[in-house]
Design an enzyme around this catalytic site. Structure first.
Site, mmCIF file in Angstrom:
data_model
loop_
_atom_site.group_PDB
_atom_site.id
_atom_site.type_symbol
_atom_site.label_atom_id
_atom_site.label_comp_id
_atom_site.label_asym_id
_atom_site.label_seq_id
_atom_site.Cartn_x
_atom_site.Cartn_y
_atom_site.Cartn_z
ATOM 1 N N ASP A 8 0.864 -1.176 0.000
ATOM 2 C CA ASP A 8 0.000 0.000 0.000
ATOM 3 C C ASP A 8 0.907 1.233 0.000
ATOM 4 O OD1 ASP A 8 0.925 0.337 2.620
ATOM 5 O OD2 ASP A 8 -1.063 0.331 3.528
ATOM 6 N N CYS A 65 3.147 -3.042 4.117
ATOM 7 C CA CYS A 65 2.371 -1.856 4.481
ATOM 8 C C CYS A 65 3.144 -1.173 5.608
ATOM 9 C CB CYS A 65 0.917 -2.197 4.834
ATOM 10 S SG CYS A 65 0.649 -3.174 6.329
ATOM 11 N N THR A 67 2.896 -1.284 8.927
ATOM 12 C CA THR A 67 3.265 -2.212 10.004
ATOM 13 C C THR A 67 3.429 -3.641 9.515
ATOM 14 O OG1 THR A 67 0.975 -2.724 10.549
ATOM 15 C CG2 THR A 67 2.010 -0.851 11.726
ATOM 16 N N HIS A 98 10.238 -23.934 9.135
ATOM 17 C CA HIS A 98 9.253 -24.658 9.936
ATOM 18 C C HIS A 98 7.814 -24.493 9.472
ATOM 19 C CE1 HIS A 98 12.012 -24.947 13.725
ATOM 20 N NE2 HIS A 98 12.560 -25.465 12.636
ATOM 21 N N HIS A 133 7.594 -30.890 10.658
ATOM 22 C CA HIS A 133 7.002 -29.607 10.294
ATOM 23 C C HIS A 133 5.968 -29.770 9.175
ATOM 24 C CE1 HIS A 133 9.901 -27.885 12.937
ATOM 25 N NE2 HIS A 133 10.892 -28.429 12.252
#
Length: 145
Positions: A8, A65, A67, A98, A133
């Site tokens: 964004d 973005c 955060t 993992h 995993h």
């Protein structure tokens, strides 16, 4: 390897830096936007990247973005996507080893360009370990609607 990348407005400048790194390393990519710092809605770009990865058109994805939180939530709404929000290179490594994450999310307001480039490098070059995993990733995938 082909990478889908999107952001964004808050992630635009960091995305531009990562695009230069991808070009310098001859890594093919599809840039789904956004293409400037004008305000846009992050779910649009998270979904675009996730659909390219989910369909197999791209092998892995990068979403950005401010955060990394919102765009990672958007990407994870797409079936078959395991998008991991990372803010350090160890997390980028371990989510590949993992969790077999196929998209990395980052926050441009959290990580700088040097760390972001290193995280992308680690993410793209780390293999999934499989084994115990793989069972856990299968359980993650079974949760999806």
């Amino acid at each position: 390897m082909k990478i889908a990348i999107g952001c964004d407005h808050g992630g635009y400048l960091l995305k531009q830096d990562i695009l230069i790194w991808l070009e310098e390393h001859d890594i093919d990519f599809e840039d789904v936007g956004c293409y400037n710092t004008d305000s846009v809605d992050y779910p649009i770009y998270g979904e675009k990247v996730a659909r390219l990865v989910s369909s197999g058109e791209c092998d892995k994805g990068i979403v950005i973005c401010t955060t990394g939180i919102g765009i990672s939530i958007a990407a994870n709404k797409v079936k078959g996507i395991r998008c991991a929000l990372c803010s350090d290179s160890l997390s980028a490594e371990m989510t590949r080893r993992h969790n077999d994450a196929n998209i990395i999310a980052m926050g441009a307001g959290i990580v700088g360009p040097n760390l972001a480039r290193r995280m992308v490098e680690v993410f793209l070059n780390t293999e999934f370990e499989g084994g115990r995993h793989a069972r856990r990733v299968a359980l993650l995938d079974s949760i999806q609607p």
